[in-house]
Scaffold this motif. Sequence first.
Motif, PDB file in Angstrom:
ATOM      1  N   LEU A  61       0.828  -1.206   0.000  1.00  0.00           N
ATOM      2  CA  LEU A  61       0.000   0.000   0.000  1.00  0.00           C
ATOM      3  C   LEU A  61       0.862   1.255   0.000  1.00  0.00           C
ATOM      4  O   LEU A  61       0.557   2.230  -0.712  1.00  0.00           O
ATOM      5  CB  LEU A  61      -0.930  -0.007   1.207  1.00  0.00           C
ATOM      6  N   ILE A  62       1.960   1.247   0.750  1.00  0.00           N
ATOM      7  CA  ILE A  62       2.858   2.406   0.793  1.00  0.00           C
ATOM      8  C   ILE A  62       3.445   2.673  -0.582  1.00  0.00           C
ATOM      9  O   ILE A  62       3.474   3.814  -1.058  1.00  0.00           O
ATOM     10  CB  ILE A  62       3.991   2.172   1.818  1.00  0.00           C
ATOM     11  N   ALA A  63       3.904   1.598  -1.259  1.00  0.00           N
ATOM     12  CA  ALA A  63       4.475   1.741  -2.600  1.00  0.00           C
ATOM     13  C   ALA A  63       3.437   2.249  -3.594  1.00  0.00           C
ATOM     14  O   ALA A  63       3.732   3.109  -4.429  1.00  0.00           O
ATOM     15  CB  ALA A  63       5.056   0.413  -3.066  1.00  0.00           C
ATOM     16  N   PHE A  64       2.229   1.737  -3.483  1.00  0.00           N
ATOM     17  CA  PHE A  64       1.179   2.131  -4.427  1.00  0.00           C
ATOM     18  C   PHE A  64       0.833   3.609  -4.267  1.00  0.00           C
ATOM     19  O   PHE A  64       0.557   4.307  -5.250  1.00  0.00           O
ATOM     20  CB  PHE A  64      -0.062   1.260  -4.212  1.00  0.00           C
ATOM     21  N   ARG A  65       0.850   4.102  -3.044  1.00  0.00           N
ATOM     22  CA  ARG A  65       0.489   5.503  -2.797  1.00  0.00           C
ATOM     23  C   ARG A  65       1.556   6.484  -3.264  1.00  0.00           C
ATOM     24  O   ARG A  65       1.325   7.694  -3.286  1.00  0.00           O
ATOM     25  CB  ARG A  65       0.205   5.698  -1.305  1.00  0.00           C
ATOM     26  N   LEU A  66       2.718   5.984  -3.663  1.00  0.00           N
ATOM     27  CA  LEU A  66       3.752   6.850  -4.211  1.00  0.00           C
ATOM     28  C   LEU A  66       3.452   7.262  -5.653  1.00  0.00           C
ATOM     29  O   LEU A  66       4.042   8.203  -6.167  1.00  0.00           O
ATOM     30  CB  LEU A  66       5.113   6.137  -4.166  1.00  0.00           C
ATOM     31  N   GLU A  71      -0.973   7.166 -13.261  1.00  0.00           N
ATOM     32  CA  GLU A  71      -0.138   5.966 -13.267  1.00  0.00           C
ATOM     33  C   GLU A  71      -0.715   4.899 -12.348  1.00  0.00           C
ATOM     34  O   GLU A  71      -0.636   3.696 -12.641  1.00  0.00           O
ATOM     35  CB  GLU A  71       1.274   6.330 -12.839  1.00  0.00           C
ATOM     36  N   ALA A  72      -1.314   5.326 -11.244  1.00  0.00           N
ATOM     37  CA  ALA A  72      -1.880   4.376 -10.287  1.00  0.00           C
ATOM     38  C   ALA A  72      -2.970   3.524 -10.924  1.00  0.00           C
ATOM     39  O   ALA A  72      -3.076   2.328 -10.644  1.00  0.00           O
ATOM     40  CB  ALA A  72      -2.431   5.132  -9.077  1.00  0.00           C
ATOM     41  N   ILE A  73      -3.782   4.135 -11.778  1.00  0.00           N
ATOM     42  CA  ILE A  73      -4.863   3.395 -12.447  1.00  0.00           C
ATOM     43  C   ILE A  73      -4.283   2.307 -13.349  1.00  0.00           C
ATOM     44  O   ILE A  73      -4.723   1.156 -13.327  1.00  0.00           O
ATOM     45  CB  ILE A  73      -5.746   4.359 -13.264  1.00  0.00           C
ATOM     46  N   VAL A  96     -10.559   4.892  -3.420  1.00  0.00           N
ATOM     47  CA  VAL A  96     -11.363   3.918  -4.175  1.00  0.00           C
ATOM     48  C   VAL A  96     -11.986   4.586  -5.395  1.00  0.00           C
ATOM     49  O   VAL A  96     -11.943   4.051  -6.512  1.00  0.00           O
ATOM     50  CB  VAL A  96     -12.459   3.308  -3.275  1.00  0.00           C
ATOM     51  N   LEU A  97     -12.544   5.767  -5.183  1.00  0.00           N
ATOM     52  CA  LEU A  97     -13.177   6.482  -6.297  1.00  0.00           C
ATOM     53  C   LEU A  97     -12.158   6.860  -7.355  1.00  0.00           C
ATOM     54  O   LEU A  97     -12.404   6.726  -8.562  1.00  0.00           O
ATOM     55  CB  LEU A  97     -13.884   7.740  -5.776  1.00  0.00           C
ATOM     56  N   ASP A  98     -10.997   7.343  -6.925  1.00  0.00           N
ATOM     57  CA  ASP A  98      -9.964   7.770  -7.876  1.00  0.00           C
ATOM     58  C   ASP A  98      -9.485   6.619  -8.751  1.00  0.00           C
ATOM     59  O   ASP A  98      -9.196   6.808  -9.941  1.00  0.00           O
ATOM     60  CB  ASP A  98      -8.767   8.363  -7.115  1.00  0.00           C
ATOM     61  N   ILE A  99      -9.393   5.429  -8.160  1.00  0.00           N
ATOM     62  CA  ILE A  99      -8.885   4.280  -8.917  1.00  0.00           C
ATOM     63  C   ILE A  99      -9.994   3.577  -9.690  1.00  0.00           C
ATOM     64  O   ILE A  99      -9.946   3.454 -10.912  1.00  0.00           O
ATOM     65  CB  ILE A  99      -8.200   3.276  -7.963  1.00  0.00           C
ATOM     66  N   VAL A 100     -11.013   3.119  -8.990  1.00  0.00           N
ATOM     67  CA  VAL A 100     -12.033   2.254  -9.591  1.00  0.00           C
ATOM     68  C   VAL A 100     -12.878   3.001 -10.613  1.00  0.00           C
ATOM     69  O   VAL A 100     -13.241   2.456 -11.659  1.00  0.00           O
ATOM     70  CB  VAL A 100     -12.922   1.631  -8.496  1.00  0.00           C
ATOM     71  N   ASP A 101     -13.208   4.255 -10.349  1.00  0.00           N
ATOM     72  CA  ASP A 101     -14.052   5.012 -11.277  1.00  0.00           C
ATOM     73  C   ASP A 101     -13.372   5.244 -12.617  1.00  0.00           C
ATOM     74  O   ASP A 101     -14.041   5.397 -13.637  1.00  0.00           O
ATOM     75  CB  ASP A 101     -14.435   6.360 -10.648  1.00  0.00           C
ATOM     76  N   LYS A 102     -12.021   5.266 -12.618  1.00  0.00           N
ATOM     77  CA  LYS A 102     -11.280   5.534 -13.867  1.00  0.00           C
ATOM     78  C   LYS A 102     -10.843   4.262 -14.578  1.00  0.00           C
ATOM     79  O   LYS A 102     -10.273   4.318 -15.662  1.00  0.00           O
ATOM     80  CB  LYS A 102     -10.044   6.390 -13.558  1.00  0.00           C
ATOM     81  N   MET A 103     -11.074   3.105 -13.969  1.00  0.00           N
ATOM     82  CA  MET A 103     -10.724   1.848 -14.632  1.00  0.00           C
ATOM     83  C   MET A 103     -11.644   1.606 -15.820  1.00  0.00           C
ATOM     84  O   MET A 103     -12.780   2.089 -15.849  1.00  0.00           O
ATOM     85  CB  MET A 103     -10.849   0.670 -13.652  1.00  0.00           C
ATOM     86  N   SER A 104     -11.157   0.850 -16.801  1.00  0.00           N
ATOM     87  CA  SER A 104     -12.028   0.477 -17.918  1.00  0.00           C
ATOM     88  C   SER A 104     -13.104  -0.473 -17.393  1.00  0.00           C
ATOM     89  O   SER A 104     -12.852  -1.265 -16.467  1.00  0.00           O
ATOM     90  CB  SER A 104     -11.222  -0.194 -19.026  1.00  0.00           C
TER      91      SER A 104
END
Length: 465
Positions: A61-66, A71-73, A96-104
């Motif tokens: 989780l720490i690495a992902f938040r960098l 890029e995270a998506i 959750v919204l930032d990642i999942v909402d922008k996924m295909s």
Amino acid sequence: MNDNVTIAKNDSRHELRELVSSQLEIMLETNNLEGAKALLVPVQPVDIAEAIEYLPPSMQLIAFRLLNKTEAIDVYEHLESSVQQALIEEFKRQEVLDIVDKMSPDDRARLFDELPAMVVSRILEQLSPEERQATNLLLGYEEDTAGRIMTPEYISLKQTLTVEETLDRIRSLAKASELIYYMYVTDASRHLAGIVSLRDLVLHSPNQTLEEIMTRDVVYVKTDMDQEEVAKLIQRYDFLAVPVVDKELRLVGIVTVDDIIDILEREATEDIYALGAVQSDGENYFQTNLFTVARRRVTWLLVLLLTNTVTGSIIGAQEDVLAKVTVLAAFIPLLIGTGGNIGTQSSTVVIRGLSTGEMNDLGTPKVIAREALAGLLLGLILGFLATIWAYLLPQTGRNIVVATSVGVSLVAISVLASVSGSALPFLFKSIGLDPALMSAPFITTAVDVLGVLIYFTIARTMLGI
């Protein structure tokens, strides 16, 4: 030369991922977040995803938040489903919204398949109306079908548009579409009427309409088609994508080749595991809990254990034969081991043929007859060599009858193994069972039990016991 270059590139990428993962872990352990962030800047999303997967769970989780949002998506879509699920449970609501909402939509639907129902419901409520509708559309179809793996992000055009108008529309829609090399032409009722490629638009006059230049003979799939059949169709025609239509032939989405590659790899992995009587459930085997691994593997091992018990009982019932000709026991492992290998070979080629459709023209009887003949030829060759070897062994006392009984038994067992190996996959498929998973233990059972019976029956007959 090209092959060597490709191998070198693959090796360098593998070394890069290992280097990134090890350095990233060191930096996170020393709380050097700026250094870790700088390390990931030049690395491709798929390599970052793999580096994160090999980190201890506490550091993922720490690495992902960098990563920045964009890029995270991309990285999140390349992560293993187990890691995706672990991360999303730790995310804050906005993350959750930032990642999942922008996924295909198709990647999002695949993620939701792995998450608990309560988590999915909570996330769906937080999505934008457009993304919620697109996701619900896919989740409404059965798993492992074209409808479930398709994406609704495609470019649909009316047939009355000109080439110039179409190019303008492509420019405005390109960012929202997963594929712009093919455009799908529909009529007023959204029925699929034709297809136009980017090449077609470049080669024709700007004033021509799509109705004039489109290809009308379109290969398409329906929403309920099995994903393996979709994969075979795309593979057969070398498509980058194939349109998906509903029961009324209205265009509802497309399946792209990148998703098909993932499906082919996943199905091939499942078949290979199944050939070894190992259930995978689509998870990364080497990242699965060992107790889960043992539970999945123990079922068929118990079946094989019981089989060996039956085989031992049959051998025990032949005490009178073994008491007179003790050396017969020495050849049992050779006979059933060779028979098992031949049966596995036959089942492997048949199961692969069922997967690729290579045997459709032959039919079941011809395939079994062909494998039986192959088993006979193999048996004759191996039986002849086994007879000579058995005759020359000091333990047999140069007894030609014992040696011949071994050779004849090997011929019979080879034919039995070939027939079993080729017939059982067809049998299991016809009754709705997985041929790959079911065939291996049953072939072993047939060869072990029947092989020992054949061997002792032939030995009794030839030795006159």
